[in-house]
Design a protein around this motif. Structure first.
Motif, PDB file in Angstrom:
ATOM      1  N   ALA A  45       0.829  -1.208   0.000  1.00 61.75           N
ATOM      2  CA  ALA A  45       0.000   0.000   0.000  1.00 61.75           C
ATOM      3  C   ALA A  45       0.869   1.266   0.000  1.00 61.75           C
ATOM      4  CB  ALA A  45      -0.947  -0.003   1.200  1.00 61.75           C
ATOM      5  N   GLN A  46       2.079   1.144   0.549  1.00 58.86           N
ATOM      6  CA  GLN A  46       2.961   2.322   0.533  1.00 58.86           C
ATOM      7  C   GLN A  46       3.637   2.505  -0.830  1.00 58.86           C
ATOM      8  OE1 GLN A  46       3.871   0.369   3.889  1.00 58.86           O
ATOM      9  NE2 GLN A  46       1.919   1.383   4.277  1.00 58.86           N
ATOM     10  N   ILE A  48       2.703   1.347  -3.980  1.00 59.67           N
ATOM     11  CA  ILE A  48       2.019   1.208  -5.257  1.00 59.67           C
ATOM     12  C   ILE A  48       1.765   2.544  -5.984  1.00 59.67           C
ATOM     13  CG2 ILE A  48      -0.304   1.054  -4.262  1.00 59.67           C
ATOM     14  CD1 ILE A  48      -0.745  -1.322  -6.214  1.00 59.67           C
ATOM     15  N   LEU A  49       1.179   3.528  -5.300  1.00 65.99           N
ATOM     16  CA  LEU A  49       0.882   4.781  -6.012  1.00 65.99           C
ATOM     17  C   LEU A  49       2.132   5.583  -6.381  1.00 65.99           C
ATOM     18  CD1 LEU A  49      -2.452   6.096  -4.417  1.00 65.99           C
ATOM     19  CD2 LEU A  49      -2.108   5.060  -6.660  1.00 65.99           C
ATOM     20  N   PRO A  50       3.138   5.654  -5.476  1.00 69.47           N
ATOM     21  CA  PRO A  50       4.380   6.315  -5.912  1.00 69.47           C
ATOM     22  C   PRO A  50       4.989   5.645  -7.156  1.00 69.47           C
ATOM     23  CG  PRO A  50       4.355   6.106  -3.525  1.00 69.47           C
ATOM     24  CD  PRO A  50       3.154   5.342  -4.036  1.00 69.47           C
ATOM     25  N   VAL A  52       3.257   3.964  -9.533  1.00 70.74           N
ATOM     26  CA  VAL A  52       2.392   4.322 -10.660  1.00 70.74           C
ATOM     27  C   VAL A  52       2.790   5.713 -11.165  1.00 70.74           C
ATOM     28  CG1 VAL A  52       0.028   4.962 -11.316  1.00 70.74           C
ATOM     29  CG2 VAL A  52       0.432   2.882  -9.945  1.00 70.74           C
ATOM     30  N   THR A  79      -5.873  -9.610   1.796  1.00 68.65           N
ATOM     31  CA  THR A  79      -5.672  -8.162   1.898  1.00 68.65           C
ATOM     32  C   THR A  79      -4.942  -7.642   0.666  1.00 68.65           C
ATOM     33  OG1 THR A  79      -5.687  -8.212   4.303  1.00 68.65           O
ATOM     34  CG2 THR A  79      -4.629  -6.317   3.282  1.00 68.65           C
ATOM     35  N   ARG A  82      -7.276  -7.109  -2.183  1.00 72.70           N
ATOM     36  CA  ARG A  82      -8.113  -5.912  -2.041  1.00 72.70           C
ATOM     37  C   ARG A  82      -7.311  -4.640  -2.260  1.00 72.70           C
ATOM     38  NH1 ARG A  82     -10.834  -9.377   1.724  1.00 72.70           N
ATOM     39  NH2 ARG A  82      -9.352  -8.808   3.334  1.00 72.70           N
ATOM     40  N   ILE A  83      -6.016  -4.668  -1.942  1.00 71.87           N
ATOM     41  CA  ILE A  83      -5.183  -3.500  -2.234  1.00 71.87           C
ATOM     42  C   ILE A  83      -5.110  -3.308  -3.749  1.00 71.87           C
ATOM     43  CG2 ILE A  83      -2.831  -2.564  -2.157  1.00 71.87           C
ATOM     44  CD1 ILE A  83      -2.546  -3.904   0.620  1.00 71.87           C
ATOM     45  N   VAL A  85      -7.036  -4.543  -6.222  1.00 68.81           N
ATOM     46  CA  VAL A  85      -8.326  -4.251  -6.851  1.00 68.81           C
ATOM     47  C   VAL A  85      -8.825  -2.860  -6.433  1.00 68.81           C
ATOM     48  CG1 VAL A  85     -10.765  -4.919  -6.930  1.00 68.81           C
ATOM     49  CG2 VAL A  85      -8.993  -6.659  -7.175  1.00 68.81           C
ATOM     50  N   GLY A  86      -8.654  -2.524  -5.146  1.00 64.90           N
ATOM     51  CA  GLY A  86      -9.100  -1.200  -4.664  1.00 64.90           C
ATOM     52  C   GLY A  86      -8.370  -0.078  -5.382  1.00 64.90           C
ATOM     53  N   VAL A  87      -7.064  -0.214  -5.532  1.00 63.49           N
ATOM     54  CA  VAL A  87      -6.282   0.811  -6.229  1.00 63.49           C
ATOM     55  C   VAL A  87      -6.687   0.864  -7.708  1.00 63.49           C
ATOM     56  CG1 VAL A  87      -3.962   1.426  -7.036  1.00 63.49           C
ATOM     57  CG2 VAL A  87      -4.330   0.797  -4.638  1.00 63.49           C
TER      58      VAL A  87
ATOM     59  N   ILE B  52     -15.277  -4.040  -0.067  1.00 65.96           N
ATOM     60  CA  ILE B  52     -14.810  -3.786  -1.435  1.00 65.96           C
ATOM     61  C   ILE B  52     -15.917  -4.034  -2.450  1.00 65.96           C
ATOM     62  CG2 ILE B  52     -13.805  -6.040  -2.036  1.00 65.96           C
ATOM     63  CD1 ILE B  52     -11.428  -4.114  -3.150  1.00 65.96           C
ATOM     64  N   CYS B  93      -7.489   2.532   0.008  1.00 68.52           N
ATOM     65  CA  CYS B  93      -6.989   2.254  -1.348  1.00 68.52           C
ATOM     66  C   CYS B  93      -7.871   2.926  -2.400  1.00 68.52           C
ATOM     67  CB  CYS B  93      -6.931   0.747  -1.612  1.00 68.52           C
ATOM     68  SG  CYS B  93      -5.537  -0.057  -0.807  1.00 68.52           S
ATOM     69  N   VAL B  94      -9.186   2.726  -2.285  1.00 67.89           N
ATOM     70  CA  VAL B  94     -10.089   3.307  -3.274  1.00 67.89           C
ATOM     71  C   VAL B  94     -10.044   4.840  -3.176  1.00 67.89           C
ATOM     72  CG1 VAL B  94     -12.499   3.513  -3.999  1.00 67.89           C
ATOM     73  CG2 VAL B  94     -11.587   1.283  -3.336  1.00 67.89           C
ATOM     74  N   SER B  97      -6.514   6.355  -4.260  1.00 66.15           N
ATOM     75  CA  SER B  97      -6.258   6.185  -5.696  1.00 66.15           C
ATOM     76  C   SER B  97      -7.192   7.051  -6.528  1.00 66.15           C
ATOM     77  CB  SER B  97      -6.440   4.711  -6.089  1.00 66.15           C
ATOM     78  OG  SER B  97      -5.614   3.903  -5.306  1.00 66.15           O
ATOM     79  N   LEU B 321       1.698  10.179  -1.524  1.00 69.05           N
ATOM     80  CA  LEU B 321       1.004   9.144  -2.286  1.00 69.05           C
ATOM     81  C   LEU B 321       0.968   7.780  -1.599  1.00 69.05           C
ATOM     82  CD1 LEU B 321       2.039   9.841  -5.998  1.00 69.05           C
ATOM     83  CD2 LEU B 321      -0.191  10.137  -4.930  1.00 69.05           C
ATOM     84  N   THR B 322       1.587   7.670  -0.441  1.00 69.65           N
ATOM     85  CA  THR B 322       1.518   6.370   0.226  1.00 69.65           C
ATOM     86  C   THR B 322       0.126   6.191   0.835  1.00 69.65           C
ATOM     87  OG1 THR B 322       2.353   7.258   2.302  1.00 69.65           O
ATOM     88  CG2 THR B 322       3.972   6.352   0.792  1.00 69.65           C
ATOM     89  N   ILE B 323      -0.343   4.949   0.787  1.00 66.01           N
ATOM     90  CA  ILE B 323      -1.650   4.641   1.378  1.00 66.01           C
ATOM     91  C   ILE B 323      -1.390   4.095   2.769  1.00 66.01           C
ATOM     92  CG2 ILE B 323      -3.708   3.198   1.191  1.00 66.01           C
ATOM     93  CD1 ILE B 323      -3.082   3.108  -1.893  1.00 66.01           C
TER      94      ILE B 323
END
Lengths: 240, 340
Positions: A45-46, A48-50, A52, A79, A82-83, A85-87, B52, B93-94, B97, B321-323
């Motif tokens: 979770a930490q 993934i977005l950085p 992307v 979990t 869900r990370i 798919v949620g992202v 979810i 996450c949702v 993002s 940007l960290t979740i």
């Protein structure tokens, strides 16, 4: 060793899989695939977005330039699924993109083919609770790994080789836990099991490209994890 | 400025839109009660799975119904803790993002702070400073709210949360989960003076609570009475009376000690009718102001998260940007929310 990506068509796809200890993200643009990949339990979770963000910057495009987002939908860490798919959902809705869902076991098989150059792959991932996620994949004429035995949840003592006299290579971390019973069940295995094959997003993007060209896309709210383990696995909560 | 609020800390999926100019625009709640009933409590993994499945459709429905486009959003606030890790992760996450894709800020919100601020969504909101009584399935605390972000815990439970005591006692009485509200209903038919339950920690100074003793007292009493259902209404009524008495005694004490002239009650148990009535009597007696959230905002909801997020945005809070989720995010006895 063949390159993982043979062809990705023209689609621009962001690919994500977080079903295992590997956090893996790739971006395919035109004929190029760039990837971030790390074995990083509990850090997905930490990271993934950085990742992307940096992949898009490296390719010089924005999220809105993409054609689709691909995600490994499992089976795997609940979990983790869900990370991923949620992202994928959040990004896809925000950028008006469709999602391509792919079996995480298929991504592992595709990665194994790429790394081991073996066309018949058995995938056995530890599913905890004395079970394994089990599937058999074989290379088709387009270079993609296709399911011969569909993804399923099995007792290690019940898995069996697919019919026929093909030579299969076993991959996945179930061997760490169930090597003895798996060895008994799969006596005719020809190859040393490869336990350290983690799914790579660049191999997911290869699968996703083809699915995109076949228009096998879903809307973001329909992209869901596939757990294989149903709610029958949980019993009443003890409260006192 | 329009904020989308997302609440997924436990077994409720809540979403809401809060506007700087128009206030709360709309909200939606999906409750998983039916899912967990057969298990007698919340199963964290199943709660996460439902989160979810429900979250994105709920967001899209809310936007469609309110004719708000995604591009109209100015920020997204999501509950980052405390709560169940798996459930929190879905909203984080949702939410994070989606905010990234829309190029707007994402604000992680403390669930307890959101509950404390829920009464601010009502007409004639309370002013600062005030005393807050937070009573829910996970918490029981008296908090000196000096200002937005300035929270001093001056009393809290040493064991069970107050809603937990309700739910556990309901379970011994054979009521399906969640039994707390059902106890209140059964108590309506009972005699609250038939059994004398303890009023824990009221016979000594201090503002802390303890509810595990009342729960054990109830269990022993039910056993003593031969688990005879005809005694259940009186047991429920006597049990509820003891809990509410205890909360009122401590609240009165806290008002007198702090000299504050406003009491703000929030959390799931603030929906309890007897608590509302008894605190109203106390407020009249002490000549203080009393505030509750409307009933639907007592339990978990997206509106309070959107509002809390809006307040943080106004203060210029930014995140990277960290979740990140904080399943054990607490509220310390200083001016800041504490990350565990």
């Amino acid at each position: 060793m063949p390159p993982c990506v043979i062809t990705c068509g023209m689609a621009k796809i962001l690919s994500i899989d977080t079903s295992t200890a590997a956090c893996t993200v790739a971006l395919s643009v035109e004929d190029k695939v760039i990837q971030r990949h790390k074995i990083a339990p509990r850090e997905h979770a930490q990271l993934i977005l950085p990742w992307v963000d940096s992949l898009l910057a490296e390719a010089g495009i924005t999220l809105h330039d993409l054609d689709a987002i691909a995600v490994g939908q499992g089976p795997g860490s609940f979990t983790g699924l869900r990370i991923g798919v949620g992202v994928a959902q959040g990004l896809a809705v925000g950028a008006s993109l469709p999602i391509i869902v792919v079996s995480s076991l298929q991504i592992i098989a595709q990665t194994a083919y790429s790394e081991l150059n073996h066309e018949k792959i058995l995938v056995a991932q530890d599913a905890r609770m004395n079970e394994v996620y089990w599937a058999a994949y074989s290379k088709d004429k387009t270079g993609l790994m296709k399911a011969i035995v569909e993804d399923q949840l099995r007792l290690p003592s019940e898995v069996e080789l697919p019919e026929g006299d093909d030579k299969w290579c076993l991959v996945g971390d179930a061997w760490n836990v169930y090597s003895q019973v798996l060895a008994e069940r799969l006596q005719t295995l020809d190859f040393q099991p490869a336990i350290d094959i983690f799914p790579k997003a660049e191999c997911l993007s290869q699968i996703a490209s083809q699915l995109f060209n076949l228009n096998q896309i879903v809307s973001p709210e329909d992209a869901m994890p596939v757990y294989l383990r149903g709610k029958g696995a949980w019993t009443a909560v003890s409260h006192l | 400025m329009i904020i989308l609020g997302i609440e997924t800390s436990c077994d409720e999926t809540g979403v809401a839109l809060y506007s700087e100019t128009a206030g709360l625009m709309a909200h939606r709640i999906y409750s998983q009660i039916a899912l967990h009933e057969e298990f007698g409590g919340v199963v964290p993994e199943l709660a996460s799975r439902d989160q979810i499945q429900k979250l994105l459709p709920l967001i899209l429905q809310l936007l469609t119904d309110e004719e708000i486009a995604l591009s109209d959003l100015s920020a997204i606030a999501y509950t980052a803790g405390p709560g169940l890790a798996g459930s929190l992760m879905v909203g984080a996450c949702v939410g994070r993002s989606l905010a990234y894709a829309l190029n707007i800020p994402a604000i992680p919100v403390n669930h307890l702070e959101a509950h404390l601020l829920a009464p601010m969504l009502e007409e004639n909101p309370p002013t600062f400073p005030h005393l807050a009584l937070l009573v829910s399935g996970g918490h029981c605390a008296l908090i000196h709210v000096e200002k937005l972000g300035g929270y001093f815990i001056i009393g809290e439970t040493q064991d069970d949360a107050v809603g937990e005591a309700f739910d556990k006692t309901a379970r011994i009485l054979g009521m399906p989960y969640p039994g707390g509200p059902k106890i209140a209903t059964l108590a309506l038919e009972g005699n609250p003076t038939r059994y004398h339950f303890p009023r824990p920690m009221t016979d000594r100074p201090g503002l802390d609570f303890s509810f595990s003793g009342i729960k054990t007292f109830a269990a022993n009493l039910i056993h003593q009475e031969g688990s005879d259902p005809s005694t259940f209404p009186d047991i429920a009524a006597s049990f509820q009376r003891a809990i509410i008495d205890t909360l009122v005694i401590k609240s009165r004490r806290a008002i007198q000690q702090t000299g504050l002239s406003t009491l703000v009650v929030s959390g799931g148990v603030s929906a309890n009718q007897l608590l509302r009535e008894e605190l109203a009597l106390m407020a009249r007696d002490l000549n203080i102001e009393l505030h509750f959230p409307r009933l639907e905002f007592c339990t978990d909801n997206g509106a309070m998260v959107a509002y809390a997020g809006f307040q943080h945005i106004k203060q210029g809070k930014k995140t990277d940007l960290t979740i990140n989720i904080e399943p054990r995010w607490g509220m310390g006895s200083n001016l800041r929310l504490i990350h565990s």
